[in-house]
Design a protein around this motif. Sequence first.
Motif, PDB file in Angstrom:
ATOM      1  N   ARG A   1       0.999  -9.894   6.803  1.00 10.82           N
ATOM      2  CA  ARG A   1       0.728  -8.907   7.860  1.00 10.82           C
ATOM      3  C   ARG A   1       1.974  -8.064   8.140  1.00 10.82           C
ATOM      4  O   ARG A   1       1.884  -6.898   8.501  1.00 10.82           O
ATOM      5  CB  ARG A   1       0.284  -9.620   9.139  1.00 10.82           C
ATOM      6  CG  ARG A   1      -1.078 -10.265   9.062  1.00 10.82           C
ATOM      7  CD  ARG A   1      -1.559 -10.689  10.448  1.00 10.82           C
ATOM      8  NE  ARG A   1      -2.851 -11.354  10.397  1.00 10.82           N
ATOM      9  CZ  ARG A   1      -3.017 -12.657  10.380  1.00 10.82           C
ATOM     10  NH1 ARG A   1      -1.964 -13.460  10.411  1.00 10.82           N
ATOM     11  NH2 ARG A   1      -4.226 -13.174  10.338  1.00 10.82           N
ATOM     12  N   PHE A   2       3.126  -8.678   7.947  1.00 11.80           N
ATOM     13  CA  PHE A   2       4.388  -7.982   8.196  1.00 11.80           C
ATOM     14  C   PHE A   2       4.694  -6.988   7.072  1.00 11.80           C
ATOM     15  O   PHE A   2       5.060  -5.848   7.342  1.00 11.80           O
ATOM     16  CB  PHE A   2       5.520  -9.011   8.333  1.00 11.80           C
ATOM     17  CG  PHE A   2       6.877  -8.406   8.575  1.00 11.80           C
ATOM     18  CD1 PHE A   2       7.269  -8.018   9.845  1.00 11.80           C
ATOM     19  CD2 PHE A   2       7.757  -8.216   7.521  1.00 11.80           C
ATOM     20  CE1 PHE A   2       8.516  -7.463  10.060  1.00 11.80           C
ATOM     21  CE2 PHE A   2       9.003  -7.668   7.717  1.00 11.80           C
ATOM     22  CZ  PHE A   2       9.392  -7.293   8.995  1.00 11.80           C
ATOM     23  N   TYR A   3       4.558  -7.426   5.833  1.00  9.75           N
ATOM     24  CA  TYR A   3       4.915  -6.574   4.706  1.00  9.75           C
ATOM     25  C   TYR A   3       3.769  -5.658   4.272  1.00  9.75           C
ATOM     26  O   TYR A   3       4.026  -4.573   3.738  1.00  9.75           O
ATOM     27  CB  TYR A   3       5.320  -7.449   3.504  1.00  9.75           C
ATOM     28  CG  TYR A   3       6.682  -8.081   3.652  1.00  9.75           C
ATOM     29  CD1 TYR A   3       7.838  -7.316   3.571  1.00  9.75           C
ATOM     30  CD2 TYR A   3       6.810  -9.449   3.865  1.00  9.75           C
ATOM     31  CE1 TYR A   3       9.088  -7.897   3.715  1.00  9.75           C
ATOM     32  CE2 TYR A   3       8.049 -10.039   4.005  1.00  9.75           C
ATOM     33  CZ  TYR A   3       9.192  -9.259   3.923  1.00  9.75           C
ATOM     34  OH  TYR A   3      10.438  -9.831   4.068  1.00  9.75           O
ATOM     35  N   MET A   4       2.549  -6.099   4.463  1.00 17.10           N
ATOM     36  CA  MET A   4       1.393  -5.333   3.996  1.00 17.10           C
ATOM     37  C   MET A   4       0.361  -5.237   5.120  1.00 17.10           C
ATOM     38  O   MET A   4      -0.689  -5.874   5.080  1.00 17.10           O
ATOM     39  CB  MET A   4       0.777  -6.001   2.758  1.00 17.10           C
ATOM     40  CG  MET A   4       1.754  -6.167   1.595  1.00 17.10           C
ATOM     41  SD  MET A   4       1.058  -7.194   0.253  1.00 17.10           S
ATOM     42  CE  MET A   4      -0.327  -6.175  -0.243  1.00 17.10           C
ATOM     43  N   PRO A   5       0.617  -4.447   6.125  1.00 13.41           N
ATOM     44  CA  PRO A   5      -0.315  -4.374   7.275  1.00 13.41           C
ATOM     45  C   PRO A   5      -1.693  -3.846   6.885  1.00 13.41           C
ATOM     46  O   PRO A   5      -2.681  -4.133   7.569  1.00 13.41           O
ATOM     47  CB  PRO A   5       0.399  -3.412   8.224  1.00 13.41           C
ATOM     48  CG  PRO A   5       1.397  -2.677   7.389  1.00 13.41           C
ATOM     49  CD  PRO A   5       1.808  -3.605   6.312  1.00 13.41           C
TER      50      PRO A   5
ATOM     51  N   PRO B   1      -0.172  -6.907  -4.135  1.00 12.45           N
ATOM     52  CA  PRO B   1      -0.179  -5.456  -4.399  1.00 12.45           C
ATOM     53  C   PRO B   1      -0.997  -5.067  -5.634  1.00 12.45           C
ATOM     54  O   PRO B   1      -1.660  -4.025  -5.635  1.00 12.45           O
ATOM     55  CB  PRO B   1       1.304  -5.135  -4.588  1.00 12.45           C
ATOM     56  CG  PRO B   1       2.001  -6.140  -3.746  1.00 12.45           C
ATOM     57  CD  PRO B   1       1.182  -7.390  -3.835  1.00 12.45           C
ATOM     58  N   SER B   2      -0.986  -5.875  -6.663  1.00  6.98           N
ATOM     59  CA  SER B   2      -1.708  -5.529  -7.886  1.00  6.98           C
ATOM     60  C   SER B   2      -3.220  -5.609  -7.710  1.00  6.98           C
ATOM     61  O   SER B   2      -3.964  -5.027  -8.505  1.00  6.98           O
ATOM     62  CB  SER B   2      -1.279  -6.459  -9.023  1.00  6.98           C
ATOM     63  OG  SER B   2      -1.542  -7.811  -8.685  1.00  6.98           O
TER      64      SER B   2
ATOM     65  N   CYS C   1       0.288   0.736  -0.040  1.00  4.48           N
ATOM     66  CA  CYS C   1       1.166  -0.411  -0.281  1.00  4.48           C
ATOM     67  C   CYS C   1       2.554   0.129  -0.583  1.00  4.48           C
ATOM     68  O   CYS C   1       2.705   1.133  -1.305  1.00  4.48           O
ATOM     69  CB  CYS C   1       0.657  -1.261  -1.446  1.00  4.48           C
ATOM     70  SG  CYS C   1       1.656  -2.745  -1.741  1.00  4.48           S
ATOM     71  N   ASP C   2       3.547  -0.509  -0.054  1.00  2.81           N
ATOM     72  CA  ASP C   2       4.926  -0.080  -0.250  1.00  2.81           C
ATOM     73  C   ASP C   2       5.272  -0.148  -1.751  1.00  2.81           C
ATOM     74  O   ASP C   2       5.125  -1.205  -2.375  1.00  2.81           O
ATOM     75  CB  ASP C   2       5.863  -0.992   0.535  1.00  2.81           C
ATOM     76  CG  ASP C   2       7.258  -0.387   0.655  1.00  2.81           C
ATOM     77  OD1 ASP C   2       7.737   0.167  -0.352  1.00  2.81           O
ATOM     78  OD2 ASP C   2       7.850  -0.464   1.744  1.00  2.81           O
ATOM     79  N   PRO C   3       5.730   0.953  -2.352  1.00  2.97           N
ATOM     80  CA  PRO C   3       6.084   0.938  -3.785  1.00  2.97           C
ATOM     81  C   PRO C   3       7.137  -0.098  -4.136  1.00  2.97           C
ATOM     82  O   PRO C   3       7.164  -0.596  -5.260  1.00  2.97           O
ATOM     83  CB  PRO C   3       6.597   2.362  -4.032  1.00  2.97           C
ATOM     84  CG  PRO C   3       5.995   3.191  -2.943  1.00  2.97           C
ATOM     85  CD  PRO C   3       5.901   2.281  -1.754  1.00  2.97           C
TER      86      PRO C   3
END
Length: 939
Positions: A626-630, A653-654, A662-664
């Motif tokens: 939840r922190f890195y990928m809200p 992410p994949s 999603c953050d690159p």
Amino acid sequence: MGFDAATCSHCTGSSAVYRCKECEGHQLLCQRCIVSSHKYNGLHVIEKWNGICFEFTTLKSLGVRFQLGHPFGETCPSPKNAPDNDFVVIHVNGIHEVSVDFCGCYEGANRAIQVLRYGWFPATPRQPRTAATLMVLRHFQMHSFESKCSGFEFYQSLTRLGDNTGIRPARDRLRSFMTMIREYRHIKTLKRAGRAYDERGIIGTKPGECAVLCSACPQPGRNMPAGWDTRPEKERWLNRLFLAMDANFRLKRRVKSSENVDPSLNKGWAYFVDHEPYMEHIQQFSDQSQAKSTCSSHSAVNNNRLSEGFSVSGVGSVGCARHDCMRPCAIGDLQKGERYANMDYLFLSSLSQKQLQELIDIVLSYDIACQWAINLVARMRNYSKSIQMDEAKIKSITYLVPKFHLPAHISRCQTQYSFNLHKWVGRTDGEAPERGWSHINPIALSTCEMGPGSRRDTLDDHLGDWNWKKTYTMGATLLRRIIVAVSESANQTILFHRFDLGLRSQPKLEKLLRKWEKELITWENDRDQSNPFEERVKKPSQDAVRRALAEEDKKAQQAGKLYALHTLFSASEFIAVGLDLEEQQRRLQIDFKSLGLHVTNAQKSKYDTKCNGLHRRMVQWAEAQRFYMPSTDPLFQDQDMASEPWDLPLNLPSSLSLSLPCDPRLQDLEWRLRAAQAYTALDELRRSLRLRAYLYIDKDKYSRGQAQNTRSNTLIQGSSAKVSFAAAKYRIARLAIAALSNNYSDTTWEREFPVLADTDIRSLQVEPDTNTNKEKRRKTRPSEGKRTISWIWGVLSDNDSSLDNEELQDDLRIEWCKSRARAKRWQEEILLLQEEMKRVLLFLENEATTWKSRAAFQQEERSTRSEGMHAYAFQQAMLREELKAHFQTMWKGVDELVRLKGKVEETSRKTSPPMQTIDEEDEMMDCAEDEAMDCAEDT
């Protein structure tokens, strides 16, 4: 007309109530005529008509007597009956009690000689009362060679032929029969070795002199032309002697009898070494220390399988590596595994013949050659002078590992000791002993119960027959091999030239190719140099990438630039833990499928504990997600946490769709970890395949009986499960890399991570195939020289534009070297086979000359004995001449076949892939194959 009224068809004057079951026609005769017609067939089986049915009777009861010591039909003026008129003859149709009259014309006439001249073999040289016909002895010997039946089984079948009811049991002559068989084997061995023609006699027989030699192996003075030792350097390798060492733990012997009670008759004259000096050597060096292995933990040296109750745990041997013949004085009993003391003695003994010392070059194949050869010279210095060899000779020997056994070794050994990669060995595989053992192993059921001498003599006889079969089938064997070699040489040479010309068309690789070729030639001449077949660019492992990412986090934290630090995980740790959870899900799913229908409380408790632990770790990881990928929070809320933990998606992410942001930087981290995961999965796949290959070898060689086979199959199934898991791991990693590749313009990942098909998951060698269709199995499981290695072992078939990439260059170098080696080995094989054909013809010619000289020597004397010896010697000479003529006719088209092959190779050498001449090469290949088929059909 009824039987009661039948009259004799010969004399037409008497009632015919007798018939012979052996004679054609089964005519009814009277007593006088049946006796008269069996004057020379006294061992036939007779029946008598009793008015109701036929009943058993014997010619002895009808008055038939055997007169020995005189020509057939002639009676002795002073016959002497056998003791108590009691004589038993063993024949192919049963066991017969007969009446025998010995000749009494001369005082002291030897009765055993009279029995022999009649065509019977006496059980004892003094006052014989039992004999076996030469026919039954020949029958048993040939039956034992082909069906491996024991003497006891054969004798029992003879007793049942005479009476299959047990009402009239034959006299027990089993012990006498076994003695006669053993003596017959021994005398035939001496006879075929020509010992009767030597003025030294039988006592003067030298070690190994009664062995049947391999006609194709180099033997100075027998089958090598004059000046063979002055050949040019580039041709001298054709004189190489190829040997193969191995042990067989099927040929055990129980604790039966002793050397004093049952000594060997051969005394080291054939294939077994002389037992007495051999055992003195073993007792002296049985505690010899052996260095710690620098390779895999091979079990050969300390193999103590099922040794309890056995005085011999198996045999060690040295044989011919190319033609599968056993060498003289090269086999001996093992007491406790393949100890170096045993194998050293057998190896040195096999080379003790003076003419072999003249050979310049020897290649030795042994499944633990990488360890055994290290201190061989040092060990030899302590041995008896009688078996020592020149140290320089021992050091010059080329030591290699058989092809099937090689994958069980470490990766360095797989290139350093490979027949496929070493020059001047042709297509030799080193596995010849294994094929020979498959022929001799069935006899182990009977030899394990024999006394020590009987067992060695029996095995000597079987090995002699095996070598003789190899001799007279050598023509067909070499022809078959050269037909295959010509076709495969042309094919592999064309493939190599196409690959080589394709690489040389790239300016960046042309200089590298010259460097690779120089390195390869240097290594072939000196294997201590850098090995061009080994990987030099290490692929990153998953653990290495994780360590690198942790170090990056540490430096970023020290610089105050750590990206999005969570209380539990850094960004790299977050992705790494996600990959770990993904793998744990797969393992838990496998555990669930393996529970079965009837689950015990302990199994269910263990599974639930794993589920609960994975649930807790996933909940903890979800907080960091939840922190890195809200953007994944709505997906997480829709999940049913009551589901099995391996059903819950991780949403890495994949796995996100393009519509979810999603953050690159997270995608880049997963890319790096996924690439490392793919490399790690391939490493695990290769290790598991090597392990499974070794388990197959172990099962095939040592597992006997239900218990051992069940255990071996369980281990193989476990190894196969690891193979499947590693393959699934790679495929998942590749799918993730493919999904993440949308963010990158570079497409080289497709070359770096090819698609893993089921057919790509194969070991370096051919594993057992359960396919019952032989043709389909041949096509799907070709041998090493006829197949391409799976890309998982570092072989890539397609060129790439990124020629500056070190990993690509490393892969191309290895594949180029292997492709060149395959073509070279087939070319060498043709030259070796042509040389062997010449040696076979010279060997037969030399043998014929030797037998003719023996015949000429005997012709000078004038006696019945010398005439018989002259006839036998000339018969043997004629046999060799006929074999030679037969082989020459069989090989008539070989030279033309090789010429066609050279033409095909020359065309491919001058042709580059862009030029459209492939059809022309294929047409020439078809021509060569048609010529080969015509040659085979003509023979």
